[in-house]
Design an enzyme around this catalytic site. Structure first.
Site, mmCIF file in Angstrom:
data_model
loop_
_atom_site.group_PDB
_atom_site.id
_atom_site.type_symbol
_atom_site.label_atom_id
_atom_site.label_comp_id
_atom_site.label_asym_id
_atom_site.label_seq_id
_atom_site.Cartn_x
_atom_site.Cartn_y
_atom_site.Cartn_z
ATOM 1 N N GLU A 15 0.839 -1.205 0.000
ATOM 2 C CA GLU A 15 0.000 0.000 0.000
ATOM 3 C C GLU A 15 0.876 1.258 0.000
ATOM 4 O O GLU A 15 0.551 2.256 -0.644
ATOM 5 C CB GLU A 15 -0.870 -0.055 1.269
ATOM 6 C CG GLU A 15 -2.136 0.745 1.196
ATOM 7 C CD GLU A 15 -2.995 0.539 2.448
ATOM 8 O OE1 GLU A 15 -2.859 -0.507 3.125
ATOM 9 O OE2 GLU A 15 -3.795 1.434 2.740
ATOM 10 N N GLN B 194 1.879 28.488 -5.109
ATOM 11 C CA GLN B 194 2.351 29.861 -4.915
ATOM 12 C C GLN B 194 2.533 30.561 -6.264
ATOM 13 O O GLN B 194 2.195 31.736 -6.414
ATOM 14 C CB GLN B 194 3.676 29.840 -4.127
ATOM 15 C CG GLN B 194 4.234 31.191 -3.769
ATOM 16 C CD GLN B 194 3.422 31.901 -2.678
ATOM 17 O OE1 GLN B 194 2.603 31.287 -2.017
ATOM 18 N NE2 GLN B 194 3.640 33.194 -2.543
#
Ligand code: FAD
Length: 367
Positions: free
Chosen positions: A232, A326
């Site tokens: 996983e 940003q």
């Protein structure tokens, strides 16, 4: 060829539905059957059990194409549960569940976390006590991915409360359709990954056939989870790299188009340097994750490397996406822009499947 067909399917069948999935906090019910028919489910499970008969490389293609399209669909959990069955299931259990999971008729969830026990799995309180040919299950789980549609839950329970810690834990496969004493809560409202369902589960005297125990004997659950969690974690690490790569690509496009002070943002040295840094991080991450995939396919990937991949690549993903947001200015904060959703979606990567602090413990133990 496989990548091409997966990409076509994801773009045609899943991408146009994303607004609805996000609104409903879950994929459409029909998405599972469609994914099964298109060969997206259980790509690395042998054909004799209905899987694709491929290796983790095929599973990686599915994960990459979903991540590339920004689609959150729990096929990775479906594959994870399939690997528990493949590794520890009886022949009868494999034949009963795997082909149906591959067709999307059985939707799987894995339920370890509880309100009082996340990182500390040995502290789980859900009990499954043997009564004749059944286990009687009582307890609660939380944050369970796929739970809204799941009809097969791989459930971590304590089968012998007299035993301490890990020796008390077992895994029980629970078929939930029509199961008295089983309840799924509403889809939890998360800060990201809105198109994927995450729910609470409650068990109140639910009776599960004793033959649904995984691994033939009680008390093996903790070891089974420790063996399968790296699978996983590698899936998560791969998703992290793809999403960092995507963030750089779409921010490069955006900054070439958007103008400030009479020229494209991309012409500002700060923009180019930030993107260069992000591109370098993503590429270094790609080399590492590809190395991990190759070693996993060869059967030689060690647990500390998987923990490094999960920890380092998800941190990298969050740094890169934050820089890219940003560079979008205020538009980066608007959810209609993919970078904003990626920013919110990525945050959980550092938390689930073993938080990054736990990953550092695993790495440190190997020193
Ligand atoms: C969207 C989402 C989906 C999820 N899907 C599933 C799922 O399908 N199945 C499932 O079983 N669970 C799932 N989880 C649960 C997830 O795995 C847990 O949230 C995670 O393991 C952390 O457990 P916790 O939330 O109880 O945090 P806690 O264990 O309470 O940890 C809180 C903080 O303490 C830190 N900490 C804890 N122990 C240590 C330590 N020994 N050393 C240093 N720091 C430590 C943690 O790193 C974290 O920063 C999901 C969670 C989310 C948010």
């Amino acid at each position: 060829m496989f990548r091409r067909s997966v990409r076509q399917f994801v773009e045609k069948e899943f991408v146009p539905q994303q607004a609805r999935w996000r609104e409903n906090l879950a994929p459409d019910a029909g998405a599972w059957g469609a994914a099964g028919r298109a060969g997206l489910l259980l790509a690395d499970i042998p054909e004799e059990y209905g899987g694709g008969g491929g290796s983790f490389a095929h599973e990686a293609v599915v994960l990459e194409e979903l991540a590339r399209a920004g689609v959150h669909f729990g096929s990775a959990i479906q594959s994870t549960v399939a690997h528990y069955l493949l590794a520890y299931g009886t022949e009868e259990q494999k034949r009963r569940w795997l082909p149906r999971m591959a067709r999307g008729e059985r939707v799987a969830a894995i339920a370890m976390t509880e309100p009082g026990a996340g990182s500390d799995l040995q502290a789980i309180g859900t009990r499954a006590l043997r009564e004749g040919e059944h286990y009687v299950v009582n307890g609660a789980k939380t944050f369970i991915t796929n739970a809204a549609r799941a009809n097969l839950v791989c459930l971590a329970v304590k089968t012998d409360p007299k035993l301490a810690g890990m020796r008390a834990i077992s895994l029980l496969m629970v078929e939930t359709e029509g199961l008295a004493g089983y309840r799924v809560g509403r889809s939890l409202e998360k800060i990201g990954m809105h198109g994927q369902d995450t729910c609470e589960l409650a068990f109140d005297g639910a009776r599960v056939p004793a033959s649904n125990l995984l691994g033939g004997a009680e008390g093996r659950g903790f070891a089974q989870m420790m063996e399968q969690l790296p699978y996983e974690r590698l899936q998560i690490a791969l998703g992290a790299v793809v999403s960092a790569e995507q963030a750089v690509a779409l921010t490069t496009r955006y900054t070439r188009e958007r103008k400030a002070f009479g020229k494209p943002l991309f012409d500002l040295q700060n923009t180019r340097f930030k993107l260069a840094e992000c591109r370098a991080r993503a590429q270094i991450g790609r080399v590492f994750v590809d190395n991990c995939i190759a070693r996993h396919v060869a059967g030689t990937l060690d647990e500390p490397s998987t923990a490094m991949a999960k920890y380092w690549l998800t941190e990298m993903q969050c740094q890169v996406i934050d820089e890219c947001l940003q560079l979008h200015g205020g538009y980066g904060y608007m959810t209609e822009y993919p970078i904003a959703r990626m920013w919110a979606d990525s945050r959980v990567q550092r938390i689930y499947a073993g938080s990054n602090e736990i990953m550092k413990e695993l790495i440190a133990w190997s020193l």
